[in-house]
Design an enzyme around this catalytic site. Sequence first.
Site, PDB file in Angstrom:
ATOM      1  N   THR B 218      22.312  88.891   1.379  1.00  0.00           N
ATOM      2  CA  THR B 218      22.831  90.044   0.645  1.00  0.00           C
ATOM      3  C   THR B 218      22.127  91.304   1.145  1.00  0.00           C
ATOM      4  O   THR B 218      20.920  91.307   1.352  1.00  0.00           O
ATOM      5  CB  THR B 218      22.615  89.879  -0.871  1.00  0.00           C
ATOM      6  N   LYS B 221      24.303  97.660  -0.840  1.00  0.00           N
ATOM      7  CA  LYS B 221      25.608  98.317  -0.715  1.00  0.00           C
ATOM      8  C   LYS B 221      26.278  98.069   0.637  1.00  0.00           C
ATOM      9  O   LYS B 221      27.449  98.401   0.830  1.00  0.00           O
ATOM     10  CB  LYS B 221      25.495  99.803  -1.040  1.00  0.00           C
ATOM     11  N   ASP B 250      20.298  89.001  -8.499  1.00  0.00           N
ATOM     12  CA  ASP B 250      20.392  87.825  -9.383  1.00  0.00           C
ATOM     13  C   ASP B 250      21.825  87.636  -9.883  1.00  0.00           C
ATOM     14  O   ASP B 250      22.327  86.514  -9.952  1.00  0.00           O
ATOM     15  CB  ASP B 250      19.459  87.983 -10.593  1.00  0.00           C
TER      16      ASP B 250
END
Lengths: 307, 307
Positions: B218, B221, B250
Amino acid sequence: MSEMKDLLAIGHTAIDYIMTVEKFPKPNSSIPIETMNVFHGGAGANVAMVGAKLGLETSIISAVGEKFLNSEYEKNMHELNINTENMIVSEKYDTPTAFGMTNDEKDQIFYFYWGAGKEFAKSNPPEKAIKSSQAVHLATGNPTFNQKSSVIAKKNGKIVSFDPGQDLNMYNEQKLKKVLENCTILFANHYEIERIEKILNCDIDKVEEFGPEIIVKTSGKDGSTVYANKEKITVDSIYHPAIDPTGAGDSYRAGFLYQYIKGKDFEDCAKFASSVSSFIVEKQGCQTNLPKYKQVIERMKEFYENK
Amino acid sequence: MSEMKDLLAIGHTAIDYIMTVEKFPKPNSSIPIETMNVFHGGAGANVAMVGAKLGLETSIISAVGEKFLNSEYEKNMHELNINTENMIVSEKYDTPTAFGMTNDEKDQIFYFYWGAGKEFAKSNPPEKAIKSSQAVHLATGNPTFNQKSSVIAKKNGKIVSFDPGQDLNMYNEQKLKKVLENCTILFANHYEIERIEKILNCDIDKVEEFGPEIIVKTSGKDGSTVYANKEKITVDSIYHPAIDPTGAGDSYRAGFLYQYIKGKDFEDCAKFASSVSSFIVEKQGCQTNLPKYKQVIERMKEFYENK
């Protein structure tokens, strides 16, 4: 609050986080907390809790957050039969909280969150609560709220005891004079007495002329002095190994008031007060080791009669 | 815990104090806190709360203090039907707590109290709880506890998802390999992926060889990438004005797991996950703005189908 109370304490109810860290973090870094203890505190609540444990019928006015309701802290107050129905409950802010950190070098820093304490400024003291108490104790909280309370209390013939404490720098000359004018007993430690002398531009033995019948100066382990009727009585402090001096002053005030309300003489008030605070400093936290009347009297007799 | 669960989250339940101050205090001074907000957090609890709100039957294992019992936090978990009966409850320490302060220059400092979190080290993962869940998510908490949990989960044919997060530096090569060996999905942000590559001395596309079938990177943005079956799928993040990015990771993990458990393909998992986290960042706090399944699907469709 229909029943008659002995003591109404006005001032902060607070939560104290006491932590140790190896060192203080630099900006944009993080650090682990080595030990953390959470204690119940606040000068108003400390006086109320000690007074109630000794046996005074007590009520309290503080400004707290909504989470205070039904908390362990409120339950502790209710267990000692303290009336909390005049608490100012903020919907917006949490209960005042202090975060104190000590590093390995024994340097300290404190962060103070006043939170709900701000609500004092917008509130008026409840006349009914003041009228139903024999004595009103004004602790750290809000100078304006304290001033208003002192006026109502004096008008209704109450014993007014006043402990500006760390808030002293929030009282200008006018506000300080106004509270003193209405007050029966002024409590201050030796640093604060110096400051008061400066603000009023006079020596301690002249402070009486501004209103208070009794001035009590506490000097930690060096004992305490009562100035009243142009006389001065000095009482040694009871020596007991101090684990944590916080709360010593508030508990002394509660002890002094206990005996004063019962009509005891100043020397007795001061000795009893010193005995009370000797219990508080034996444990960490201001409300951890609340003594009962009997314990206080026993230690007081043992110390002063065997000197 | 007799009934079958979808997800067991293992890792911290924590309290986050988020404060602003004008400046950081120097040693032996104090400073007022300008704003203070208290939030529920902890990576294990964040995943459990988001997953449960979406509709997963969820349970959690964290190490907490006694005051957690019957707290507002526990009540929030129970309202979402989260099973907390395997919580490790410390008699000695409080629930892990983070204190974050930001000054007027936007510098930040963090104090972390691990407290009850220490109890993970002395505890063994409850086999029964692991056996009664379809998936086990290992978040920040304790590397050894996570390692032991991963072995039991793998042996019982569970989906094992692993997010070492900020604890990554507490995993040595051996411990990291042991968890990876047992894990189905590895979650990490772009910084952590770099670190993992360094520890394992290989590129991301080789990490699969150490065990995980799926690796999810991840990048805030900049979106997220799923590496699986020697392929790579990249999905844009859903842009929504972020008030507070904490909890984004999370909640992404909870969203991804939700769809994965339901048998959806990786692209769908990543898009759904991105939609979930876009809700969390809209409000301050990791558990303030928990979205429902329907809201997530709507926003997901709206964003990706209109692109």
